[in-house]
Design an enzyme around this catalytic site. Structure first.
Site, short mmCIF file in Angstrom:
data_model
loop_
_atom_site.label_atom_id
_atom_site.label_comp_id
_atom_site.label_asym_id
_atom_site.label_seq_id
_atom_site.Cartn_x
_atom_site.Cartn_y
_atom_site.Cartn_z
N ARG A 1 1.03 -1.16 -0.08
CA ARG A 1 -0.23 -0.05 0.14
C ARG A 1 0.77 1.26 0.01
NH1 ARG A 1 -2.84 0.89 5.24
NH2 ARG A 1 -1.45 2.39 5.32
N GLU B 1 4.91 7.08 2.44
CA GLU B 1 5.50 5.98 2.36
C GLU B 1 5.04 4.84 1.68
OE1 GLU B 1 5.52 4.43 6.53
OE2 GLU B 1 3.51 4.68 6.68
N ASN C 1 4.18 0.89 2.04
CA ASN C 1 4.19 -0.20 2.98
C ASN C 1 4.24 -1.66 2.27
OD1 ASN C 1 2.78 1.34 5.61
ND2 ASN C 1 1.63 1.86 3.80
N SER D 1 -2.51 -2.42 5.95
CA SER D 1 -3.59 -2.80 6.71
C SER D 1 -5.07 -2.29 5.87
CB SER D 1 -3.95 -2.26 8.18
OG SER D 1 -3.28 -0.80 8.20
N LYS E 1 12.26 3.55 5.47
CA LYS E 1 12.26 4.94 4.98
C LYS E 1 13.70 5.35 4.56
CE LYS E 1 8.69 6.51 8.30
NZ LYS E 1 8.40 5.22 8.88
N LYS F 1 11.92 11.92 10.45
CA LYS F 1 11.16 10.37 10.87
C LYS F 1 12.29 9.68 11.12
CE LYS F 1 7.73 9.89 7.70
NZ LYS F 1 7.53 9.75 6.32
N GLU G 1 10.08 1.11 11.11
CA GLU G 1 8.87 1.18 10.52
C GLU G 1 7.96 0.89 11.89
OE1 GLU G 1 7.83 1.02 7.08
OE2 GLU G 1 9.60 1.88 7.32
N GLY G 2 6.47 1.51 11.60
CA GLY G 2 5.64 1.12 12.57
C GLY G 2 5.80 1.75 13.92
N ARG H 1 -7.78 7.66 4.15
CA ARG H 1 -8.04 7.80 5.62
C ARG H 1 -8.06 9.46 5.85
NH1 ARG H 1 -3.31 4.38 7.82
NH2 ARG H 1 -2.20 5.32 5.86
#
Lengths: 539, 539
Positions: A193, A209, A211, A216, A374, A428, A432-433, A515
């Site tokens: 995604r 970014e 994924n 999800s 990233k 950043k 990840e996550g 989103r």
């Protein structure tokens, strides 16, 4: 029901799970506001002064906004009626998450359910940018696949990060071991995604970014699209919005097809798809939808295991077959394992290694996982790097057009500019996550501290130019309550990729997720910073 | 999660909502254990000594039980797997109720959701009795319709009850007013559910009651049937049960069709179906399913109003059109209004009268409502009464065969026998919904007290012979937890009836509901007395 909502001020919104928004914890926003680079990124990289002085235009109105429709002008009785119908629809059709207020809702299905937070109506999005995002999806798939095959590039690019980021370091160790063992992945499956925001000033679609692990909302995004089409149809006399302007969304079907095809290529009829899950997962119904379609449409059975389960119950047969709890595994589908917190002990790392050593199709393999970091995103934005992985000049241009400004922290010109104008950048962390992005004064102070210390800490971060998306009026529904506010949106474009040795079996755009989050605290005191599921209305 | 469950002893299970089980309040059972009369009811009525001395055989095993399958022998890992899949299925497909532990779950859709309590597998039921129950359904429809047309019979039969039961008295007042006004219902719509138990000793199918108002579970019963078929299919290698032995169940489609046809006959394209609801309703998703099918399949819109809403917002136009909140109403569909607690003030009675006076199709009309009372059920069981309403001898015989022993309390022989053998009878209050049935010693004491007082109080009750259904091993799932226990079951057969003047448009059996409850407290201490949704496995 509002009493438990905290109201973070915009500047304190630094906790993010941009990849896996915890819908059940609305106190944490999942949007990142990014630094944006002008279109010819590769040139601008070394010319920070060319970055236009962007305004902090959080909730400014823009002309581009669909002039025919302002949801804030819908009268409140109609809003109540539409929201009621949306809540019923969500309950009957499984547009659900576990309720954060319910103790077992992340562990046991069927209890502590609540509708997913949603935007009541789809958000306007320019058709040209929509097409651009869909068109570039298969090229990004190909890019990730090519990068994943260049083990040296991954190891070299991440070598400085490795020294300061323990999590990336462990992933690199597994990757290095696979290189040493000459382990080869014949079957590569990517369920990706790519997330974008539309920068208001430059009117450009910029990638936040990509994924490559645990993308999800393949399940719930289809449902929210269907809900919006249904509402527009039902209330067409009042809304004058055309349901046909909401693009079809079949990501759950496409993801299931890709998993089923990978399973078929693996060619063990008694094997299962294993979903690697967190022990507690309030977004489980999104996952269950995918596995349900996989079972009902393709008759492929799936099991759910945590990394700890896999360590306890897993073993490798001599031929490389992964067997967990007595079941041979054809495909390992990760919906966990992307964050350091997923590996609380050595058990989980052993499980990750075990899976990587197996012949099972990994979605993703360790190299796909690393290719989505990233740091790699930032490396790919450097001049002449894309050319190492893609041949077609048009493809390269299309990819590059989506890149926001990206820099490593060893670039002293950029550091200087960022300290002077911290509002135009975001810092950043590499991992990840759940990473903590840094903004504003915090960014300035962090950069100054790192410059002074002069150690390797700065290798754990990248800098991105901050993106300022347009704000729209919207109606959001959460915990059964609807309210009007201004929002900003992020478009996620799903794509599937499946390759067996030299043969690319699948490479296509497969759906999308919008989103949306409140762009500023409203007067009623509802939290800024929580996000809702949304769909696209093409304008 | 078990801590909040109270464990009523079997003899304290006197609170019932046999018509509208509050699935969200499992502390209250909805099953009634009834007195059964020998097959030739009309003769036995005056010969209590001919009633065989039935045993209190609550959980005895019977030979008739399906010998090929005992769910208690399924190993616990498989039970866990099946229960998990059932919980996921229920969440994704809307087999849901409001959680009794969640404050707003009965008021706002989409919040405080929990899976409906279910039996994990369908319960065996003899095919011959199944066919009998389906076959008699249209005859019962016709009987109710005929009885409803005999205003004098209704008023006369309920005249003694009227003196002691305030609720029935108010219904009779409305009914009398309609008779005085010569109000005629051209369009009659019945959405009925006739409930049966299978008496173990006599091997006969005996009617518990016939619901003419607010027959619940048309939506969820279809889903539980579908769930069971899906589980049997999925686990066929382990279970050796044939999904084809679970009868098709399309009651939600049939009910929607009947509502849509009534709406069409009413012939006002801008009118809606109005669902009369309780202000708090945890079983709302069952209702929402019906309205969703009505909307999606027949494009008929519905609104939901409480009786208080209708009083506040309703009016009659000169031509008799009922207008509520600005919407003309074609069909009034009652999912409230059956219990005294639904009428806390004069407002609600005014609303009921207003609707009855209107030209809207009432489901049910006041006379259909009264025709479904227990007192009328008991009157119809008297000799030569059925013959007043039905011509066909076969039909009469089929209906009579389903009647359990039913007596009024002015029969001194029966009173004497019931005081001597209270375990063989159950005393039922006349009024519908939420009545407190009386058993055993309480029954004995109540009869003795009423005999002594010699007043009219006894007119508020009827006596039924107690039915002793067979007990079966089963696996129940509630609040996300599965457990094994022995159960008894009640079969509800839905039927739809629609008549326009002299033309019968619909008269058919339309689906079923199995409700199952624990027949005795199990060793683990799980409550006896709560009921779950179930389906039928024909043996």
């Amino acid at each position: 029901m509002l009493s438990d909502i905290t109201i973070p001020s915009p500047t304190t919104l630094v906790h993010h799970k941009s990849k896996f928004p915890s819908l059940s914890n609305h106190k944490v926003g999942f949007f990142q506001v990014h630094l944006v680079e002008p279109l010819n990124t590769f040139m601008a990289k070394s010319m920070p002064s060319s970055v236009p002085p962007l305004q902090c235009g959080r909730s400014e109105e823009i002309d581009r906004r669909n002039p025919i429709f302002d949801p804030h002008k819908i009268d409140s009785k109609l809003v109540q009626e539409m929201a009621y119908d949306a809540l019923v629809w969500s309950s009957l059709r499984g547009l659900l998450v576990g309720d954060r207020n319910s103790q077992n809702s992340g562990r046991v299905p069927g209890v502590g359910l609540v509708h997913a937070p949603i935007s009541l109506l789809p958000t306007p999005f320019p058709e040209s940018h929509w097409k651009q995002a869909c068109e570039v999806a298969p090229i990004f798939n190909q890019l990730i696949d090519r990068v994943s095959l260049d083990g040296k590039f991954l190891q070299d690019s991440l070598s400085r990060t490795k020294k300061v980021d323990a999590f990336t370091s462990r992933l690199l160790d597994i990757h290095a071991k696979m290189l040493d063992d000459m382990k080869k992945e014949d079957i590569c499956l990517g369920l990706h995604r790519s997330d974008y925001m539309l920068d208001e000033q430059t009117n450009s679609l910029l990638q936040i970014e990509l994924n490559t692990i645990s993308s999800s909302f393949p399940g719930l995004s289809c449902l929210v699209t269907e809900l919006h089409r249904s509402l527009l149809h039902q209330f067409k006399q009042h809304l004058a919005l055309d349901p046909g302007r909401i693009p079809q969304n079949n990501v759950v079907g496409q993801f299931a097809k890709a998993l089923a095809e990978a399973w078929a290529v693996y060619n063990n009829p008694s094997a299962v798809v294993m979903v690697v899950v967190q022990a507690e997962e309030r977004n489980m119904y999104d996952q269950h939808w995918l596995c349900t379609v996989l079972k009902e449409r393709y008759h492929v059975r799936s099991i759910r295991k945590t990394l700890a389960d896999i360590d306890a119950q897993g073993k490798l047969l001599r031929d490389g077959t992964l067997v967990v709890d007595g079941e041979p595994v054809a495909v390992v589908y990760f919906r966990a394992g992307y964050a350091p917190t997923d590996y609380p002990s050595e058990s989980e790392w052993k499980a990750r290694l075990l899976m990587e050593q197996s012949s099972a199709v990994k979605c993703p393999s360790i190299s796909y996982h690393l290719a989505g970091t990233k740091k790699i995103q930032q490396e790919l934005a450097k001049p002449n790097i894309l050319e190492r992985f893609l041949e077609n000049k048009d493809d390269i241009e299309k990819v590059r057009k989506c890149f926001a400004g990206l820099w490593s922290l060893d670039d002293s010109n950029i550091i200087k500019d960022a300290i002077e104008r911290p509002g135009s950048y975001v810092m950043k962390p590499q991992r990840e996550g759940g990473g903590n992005n840094i903004y504003g004064d915090d960014l300035k102070l962090a950069l100054e501290r790192m410059e002074k210390a002069g150690n390797e800490e700065n290798a754990a971060y990248i800098l991105m130019q901050r993106i300022f998306p347009a704000s729209y009026p919207a109606i959001l529904v959460r915990d059964g309550i609807s309210f009007k506010d201004n929002v900003i949106s992020e478009l996620g474009v799903f794509a599937v990729y499946l390759r067996n040795k030299n043969k690319v079996i699948l490479n296509e755009h497969s759906g999308y997720l919008m989103r949306t989050k409140v762009s500023s605290s409203n007067e009623g005191g509802v939290a800024a910073g929580f996000a809702v599921l949304d769909s696209v209305y093409l304008v």
